[in-house]
Scaffold this motif. Sequence first.
Motif, PDB file in Angstrom:
ATOM      1  N   UNK A 182       1.316  -1.113   0.073  1.00 46.11           N
ATOM      2  CA  UNK A 182       0.217  -0.008   0.006  1.00 46.11           C
ATOM      3  C   UNK A 182       0.669   1.091  -0.040  1.00 46.11           C
ATOM      4  N   UNK A 183       1.751   1.076   0.907  1.00 48.37           N
ATOM      5  CA  UNK A 183       2.409   2.304   1.211  1.00 48.37           C
ATOM      6  C   UNK A 183       3.539   2.723   0.335  1.00 48.37           C
ATOM      7  N   UNK A 184       4.013   1.781  -0.593  1.00 51.93           N
ATOM      8  CA  UNK A 184       5.061   1.955  -2.026  1.00 51.93           C
ATOM      9  C   UNK A 184       4.444   2.423  -3.479  1.00 51.93           C
ATOM     10  N   UNK A 185       3.055   1.819  -4.025  1.00 49.80           N
ATOM     11  CA  UNK A 185       2.714   2.212  -5.611  1.00 49.80           C
ATOM     12  C   UNK A 185       0.959   1.896  -5.062  1.00 49.80           C
ATOM     13  N   UNK A 186      -0.011   2.520  -6.249  1.00 52.96           N
ATOM     14  CA  UNK A 186      -0.935   1.880  -5.823  1.00 52.96           C
ATOM     15  C   UNK A 186      -1.160   0.181  -6.263  1.00 52.96           C
ATOM     16  N   UNK A 187      -2.253  -0.098  -6.298  1.00 53.23           N
ATOM     17  CA  UNK A 187      -3.040  -1.161  -5.822  1.00 53.23           C
ATOM     18  C   UNK A 187      -3.900  -1.390  -6.341  1.00 53.23           C
ATOM     19  N   UNK A 188      -4.651  -2.194  -6.319  1.00 56.00           N
ATOM     20  CA  UNK A 188      -6.134  -3.067  -6.356  1.00 56.00           C
ATOM     21  C   UNK A 188      -6.359  -3.777  -5.253  1.00 56.00           C
ATOM     22  N   UNK A 189      -5.394  -4.537  -4.787  1.00 58.33           N
ATOM     23  CA  UNK A 189      -6.318  -5.200  -3.669  1.00 58.33           C
ATOM     24  C   UNK A 189      -6.579  -4.582  -2.321  1.00 58.33           C
ATOM     25  N   UNK A 190      -7.520  -5.187  -1.594  1.00 54.90           N
ATOM     26  CA  UNK A 190      -8.083  -4.124  -0.769  1.00 54.90           C
ATOM     27  C   UNK A 190      -8.761  -5.282   0.355  1.00 54.90           C
ATOM     28  N   UNK A 191      -8.066  -4.881   1.326  1.00 55.97           N
ATOM     29  CA  UNK A 191      -8.934  -6.150   2.848  1.00 55.97           C
ATOM     30  C   UNK A 191     -10.896  -5.329   2.737  1.00 55.97           C
ATOM     31  N   UNK A 192     -11.343  -6.674   2.611  1.00 54.86           N
ATOM     32  CA  UNK A 192     -13.413  -5.804   2.734  1.00 54.86           C
ATOM     33  C   UNK A 192     -13.598  -6.252   3.703  1.00 54.86           C
ATOM     34  N   UNK A 193     -14.422  -6.231   4.300  1.00 52.73           N
ATOM     35  CA  UNK A 193     -15.526  -6.691   5.387  1.00 52.73           C
ATOM     36  C   UNK A 193     -14.428  -8.173   6.044  1.00 52.73           C
ATOM     37  N   UNK A 194     -13.471  -7.736   6.523  1.00 56.40           N
ATOM     38  CA  UNK A 194     -12.859  -8.642   8.073  1.00 56.40           C
ATOM     39  C   UNK A 194     -12.726  -8.320   9.366  1.00 56.40           C
ATOM     40  N   UNK A 195     -13.300  -9.238  10.068  1.00 60.54           N
ATOM     41  CA  UNK A 195     -13.147  -8.629  11.605  1.00 60.54           C
ATOM     42  C   UNK A 195     -11.214  -8.864  11.609  1.00 60.54           C
ATOM     43  N   UNK A 196     -10.558  -7.726  11.729  1.00 58.68           N
ATOM     44  CA  UNK A 196      -9.240  -7.892  12.229  1.00 58.68           C
ATOM     45  C   UNK A 196      -9.091  -8.349  13.789  1.00 58.68           C
ATOM     46  N   UNK A 197     -10.617  -7.917  14.295  1.00 56.98           N
ATOM     47  CA  UNK A 197     -10.356  -7.697  15.841  1.00 56.98           C
ATOM     48  C   UNK A 197     -10.401  -9.191  16.366  1.00 56.98           C
ATOM     49  N   UNK A 198     -10.688  -9.993  15.977  1.00 56.40           N
ATOM     50  CA  UNK A 198     -11.006 -11.431  16.580  1.00 56.40           C
ATOM     51  C   UNK A 198      -9.627 -11.805  16.167  1.00 56.40           C
ATOM     52  N   UNK A 199      -8.082 -11.246  15.284  1.00 51.88           N
ATOM     53  CA  UNK A 199      -7.185 -11.815  15.465  1.00 51.88           C
ATOM     54  C   UNK A 199      -6.056 -11.073  16.049  1.00 51.88           C
ATOM     55  N   UNK A 200      -6.209  -9.709  16.260  1.00 53.61           N
ATOM     56  CA  UNK A 200      -6.118  -8.673  16.901  1.00 53.61           C
ATOM     57  C   UNK A 200      -6.742  -7.924  17.949  1.00 53.61           C
ATOM     58  N   UNK A 201      -7.286  -8.365  19.699  1.00 52.83           N
ATOM     59  CA  UNK A 201      -7.896  -8.294  19.973  1.00 52.83           C
ATOM     60  C   UNK A 201      -7.278  -6.788  20.617  1.00 52.83           C
ATOM     61  N   UNK A 202      -6.800  -6.669  20.563  1.00 53.62           N
ATOM     62  CA  UNK A 202      -6.177  -5.453  21.186  1.00 53.62           C
ATOM     63  C   UNK A 202      -6.666  -3.951  20.468  1.00 53.62           C
TER      64      UNK A 202
END
Length: 288
Positions: free
Chosen positions: A87-107
């Motif tokens: 993401x920080x290096x160049x434009x990209x079409x890859x997205x994270x969509x509707x993801x419950x990251x807090x289930x993996x990283x509860x903090x």
Amino acid sequence: MKLTQIERVKKISKSDFISQYVKKQIPVVIEELTEDWPAYHKWKLHYIKEIAGDTIVPLYDNRPVNHEDGFNEAHTTMKMSDYINLLESKPTNYRIFLYNLMKEVPTLKDDFLWPDIGLRLVKQMPMLFFGGENSKVFMHYDIDYSNILHFHFHGEKQCMIFAPDQSKYMYKVPHALISREDIDFDNPDYEKFPALKNAEGYITNLKHGEVLYMPEGYWHYMKYLTPGFSMSLRAFPKNITNLSKAVYNVFIMRHFDILMRKFKGQKWIDYKNEKAITNTNENLRKSA
């Protein structure tokens, strides 16, 4: 298309939010709701990479729907640290969509406060979305017809939204939640899609810490103007008709669509895209 800037407020009371926006089903941007959250200061891409860098995350791109794809099936996976580096290096079409990251990283749950704003928010579903510069989320509405609080962090994101009564102009794909994917909502082809001339919607750019209230069943098209990420908190629909539509979508429509993809393959996808044109053009003739 006729697009109006979404109304903005700095802060708002619970009673005013409910009476002026939720009951009337009108969108609004609240600019300073998150300023007392730890997330307001902490939620940047480098922080996510630091605390969730080893997490394997699902990624989506802008390829057209294929009959071999499952419902909302990811196109690939990647370590979060590698994805943020991308993401920080160049434009990209890859997205994270509707993801419950807090289930993996509860903090991450310690970084925000559940807003006391009059909506009964579903505590099990704080969903995150990430995108690179100029990546786009196709025009769609949510399967559960929720009232949504959409918070943006790190950078800027453009949101174009339409009320459910504009569906007749949106070239909705039958047995799905999307418009035709070949419509460029940044620069619509009105010769190919003439009904879009009649569509009346709203637009705004969300900056770090701002939140957009999207009422039940609103169509939305999102474009990341810079790399960044968002969080959605949701409340079940208050309108009984919308609640019944949500139940139908979750328990009948999506399973029927998956079944038809298996039996008819790409012919089913092609049929639905053709029906999106004929159905919308018929609605246009009726309203003329």
